[in-house]
Design a protein around this motif. Structure first.
Motif, PDB file in Angstrom:
ATOM      1  N   GLY A 237     -12.009  12.893  43.110  1.00  0.00           N
ATOM      2  CA  GLY A 237     -11.471  13.134  44.454  1.00  0.00           C
ATOM      3  C   GLY A 237     -10.144  13.876  44.396  1.00  0.00           C
ATOM      4  O   GLY A 237      -9.688  14.285  43.325  1.00  0.00           O
ATOM      5  N   PRO A 238      -9.499  14.066  45.580  1.00  0.00           N
ATOM      6  CA  PRO A 238      -8.269  14.853  45.642  1.00  0.00           C
ATOM      7  C   PRO A 238      -7.122  14.228  44.853  1.00  0.00           C
ATOM      8  O   PRO A 238      -6.990  13.005  44.796  1.00  0.00           O
ATOM      9  CB  PRO A 238      -7.925  14.855  47.139  1.00  0.00           C
ATOM     10  N   CYS A 239      -6.293  15.072  44.230  1.00  0.00           N
ATOM     11  CA  CYS A 239      -5.103  14.597  43.519  1.00  0.00           C
ATOM     12  C   CYS A 239      -4.053  14.164  44.539  1.00  0.00           C
ATOM     13  O   CYS A 239      -3.911  14.804  45.589  1.00  0.00           O
ATOM     14  CB  CYS A 239      -4.532  15.710  42.641  1.00  0.00           C
ATOM     15  N   THR A 240      -3.301  13.118  44.221  1.00  0.00           N
ATOM     16  CA  THR A 240      -2.395  12.575  45.232  1.00  0.00           C
ATOM     17  C   THR A 240      -1.167  13.457  45.463  1.00  0.00           C
ATOM     18  O   THR A 240      -0.742  13.626  46.604  1.00  0.00           O
ATOM     19  CB  THR A 240      -1.930  11.153  44.868  1.00  0.00           C
ATOM     20  N   ILE A 241      -0.593  14.043  44.417  1.00  0.00           N
ATOM     21  CA  ILE A 241       0.655  14.798  44.604  1.00  0.00           C
ATOM     22  C   ILE A 241       0.370  16.232  45.034  1.00  0.00           C
ATOM     23  O   ILE A 241       0.904  16.704  46.037  1.00  0.00           O
ATOM     24  CB  ILE A 241       1.525  14.742  43.328  1.00  0.00           C
ATOM     25  N   GLY A 242      -0.421  16.957  44.268  1.00  0.00           N
ATOM     26  CA  GLY A 242      -0.855  18.278  44.724  1.00  0.00           C
ATOM     27  C   GLY A 242      -0.077  19.465  44.181  1.00  0.00           C
ATOM     28  O   GLY A 242      -0.532  20.595  44.312  1.00  0.00           O
TER      29      GLY A 242
ATOM     30  N   ASP B 127       9.642  18.025  57.922  1.00  0.00           N
ATOM     31  CA  ASP B 127      10.329  16.943  57.201  1.00  0.00           C
ATOM     32  C   ASP B 127       9.376  16.125  56.345  1.00  0.00           C
ATOM     33  O   ASP B 127       9.709  15.027  55.912  1.00  0.00           O
ATOM     34  CB  ASP B 127      11.033  16.016  58.193  1.00  0.00           C
ATOM     35  N   ASP B 128       8.187  16.661  56.092  1.00  0.00           N
ATOM     36  CA  ASP B 128       7.182  15.908  55.336  1.00  0.00           C
ATOM     37  C   ASP B 128       6.638  16.757  54.175  1.00  0.00           C
ATOM     38  O   ASP B 128       5.479  17.146  54.160  1.00  0.00           O
ATOM     39  CB  ASP B 128       6.046  15.491  56.294  1.00  0.00           C
ATOM     40  N   PRO B 129       7.512  17.050  53.189  1.00  0.00           N
ATOM     41  CA  PRO B 129       7.076  17.907  52.077  1.00  0.00           C
ATOM     42  C   PRO B 129       5.942  17.292  51.263  1.00  0.00           C
ATOM     43  O   PRO B 129       5.181  18.024  50.633  1.00  0.00           O
ATOM     44  CB  PRO B 129       8.342  18.080  51.226  1.00  0.00           C
ATOM     45  N   GLU B 130       5.809  15.952  51.282  1.00  0.00           N
ATOM     46  CA  GLU B 130       4.710  15.307  50.535  1.00  0.00           C
ATOM     47  C   GLU B 130       3.365  15.800  51.044  1.00  0.00           C
ATOM     48  O   GLU B 130       2.472  16.126  50.269  1.00  0.00           O
ATOM     49  CB  GLU B 130       4.778  13.772  50.660  1.00  0.00           C
TER      50      GLU B 130
END
Ligand code: TXA
Ligand code: MG
Length: 355
Positions: free
Chosen positions: A184-189, A306-309
């Motif tokens: 599945g998708p990687c958490t950090i990216g 404000d949400d770089p994550e």
């Protein structure tokens, strides 16, 4: 698409948190016999080979089309395993490992004499990290060898954060790559932070999830100017060979809009493109999407400024989704705070033009 020598890349689903032992054993066997395995990490997917096997490592360069002067990161289970690939490990390395491993921090140290120099592209330093993803950890435990693993994309393309991205680049590489483990998708990216411990003070060569402010809590570090996405002139000597190569770029031209008034300038560019009849895709902050009234299928609001994550998690997926679907991709920059600095570095490298 297929020819006599091409075979589809075999993909297997693996449980991210409780990976099946039989799948891990199979992947470990492939690695131990000199093959390649694509595996998930918390940052991006990696294309792994036994780092002690020069022929296996050579295949990584071949498959990716990677320039031979760009060294690979070696993945190890934990700090105790670093001694097999590095020597004269500086004291400060142990403090960074204790604080940030396993996790998205890569440390550059003097390379062990026995480590094949194809891994380090001839350098006497090696970049080492211990990935936090449970599948990566379980694979390292099963393989019992250090794994050289760059991001699992064709050289220059955006790093893969989902198995489908790996397949897009390597779908007919079943001959060269043994298996793709899809968790599945990687958490950090975005890729790990790279910190060079061979200079004094240590210098950040690539920005990532572990921010300079966090590193400063262990010991003061500096940030290399090229780690903020500044272009490197051809022929210039650079600390990290990866810096000079074009990176993360979709095939469709990407224009980056930075700084004050970026939303208005994007609006003007969109109007102009509409009149000229060219097809655009926009990647903007939620704030700008609202303020400028952008709407429609061609607008992707990735997240708040404000949400770089969220931006990091979604960015490479968005670039790959839009690539070759439009004439141009326009992207709004975000503030260079925390992970936002890493996002902006990747965007500047991907950009054909910065406005
Ligand atoms: O998050 C990550 O680091 C991912 C996952 C798979 O672990 N890997 C990754 O690898 O991004 P790659 O090969 O795409 O990027 C490795 C970066 C390059 O910029 C390379 O130049 C730098 O690390 N590097 C590797 N060895 C080095 C060394 N000895 N000295 C300086 N830079 C080095
Ligand atoms: Mg890469």
């Amino acid at each position: 698409m297929s020819n006599a020598s091409s075979r589809p890349l075999r993909t297997v689903r693996i449980e991210a948190n409780e990976p099946e032992a039989s799948l891990l054993q199979e992947a470990a066997d492939i690695l131990r016999s000199g093959g390649l395995v694509v595996f998930p990490t918390e940052t991006v997917y990696g294309l792994g080979a036994d780092a002690t096997d020069p022929e296996a490592v050579a295949r990584i360069f071949q498959v990716k089309g990677r320039p031979p002067d760009n060294p690979l990161i070696v993945h190890v289970a934990d700090a105790a395993a670093v001694g097999t690939v590095a020597e004269n490990i500086p004291d400060v390395a142990h403090r960074f490992m204790a604080r940030f491993w396993p996790g998205p921090l890569t440390l550059v140290m003097p390379a062990h004499p026995a480590l094949p120099r194809i891994v380090t592209a001839g350098l006497d330093t090696v970049a080492v990290r211990s990935p936090a993803h449970p599948v990566a950890q379980a694979l390292l435990a099963a393989a019992r060898v250090p794994l050289a693993a760059p991001s699992a994309n064709r050289s220059g393309m955006p790093s893969p954060t989902r198995a489908e991205h790996v397949l897009a680049d390597f779908q007919d590489q079943g001959e060269a790559i043994g298996v793709l483990l899809d968790a599945g998708p990687c958490t950090i990216g975005v890729e790990s932070t790279v910190l060079d411990l061979t200079s004094e003070p240590p210098v950040v060569l690539r920005l990532g999830r572990v921010a300079p402010e966090q590193l400063n809590e262990v010991t003061p570090v500096t940030v290399h100017t090229h780690a903020r996405g500044a272009a490197v002139a051809p022929g210039t000597s650079v600390a990290s060979p990866g810096m000079k190569h074009r990176h993360y770029a979709p095939l469709t031209p990407l224009w980056l809009y930075e700084g004050p008034g970026a939303g208005e300038r994007l609006q003007a560019a969109e109007d102009q493109a509409r009149r000229a009849g060219s097809r655009l895709a926009l990647i903007v902050t939620e704030e700008t999407a609202r303020e400028q009234g952008f709407q429609g299928a061609h607008v992707s609001a990735l997240g708040s400024r404000d949400d770089p994550e969220t931006w990091a998690h979604e960015l490479f997926h968005a670039l790959r989704r839009l690539d070759q679907k439009v004439d141009r991709i326009l992207v709004e920059g975000i503030p260079e705070k925390g992970l936002g600095a890493a996002v902006m570095d990747r965007l500047r490298r991907a950009a054909r033009e910065v406005h």
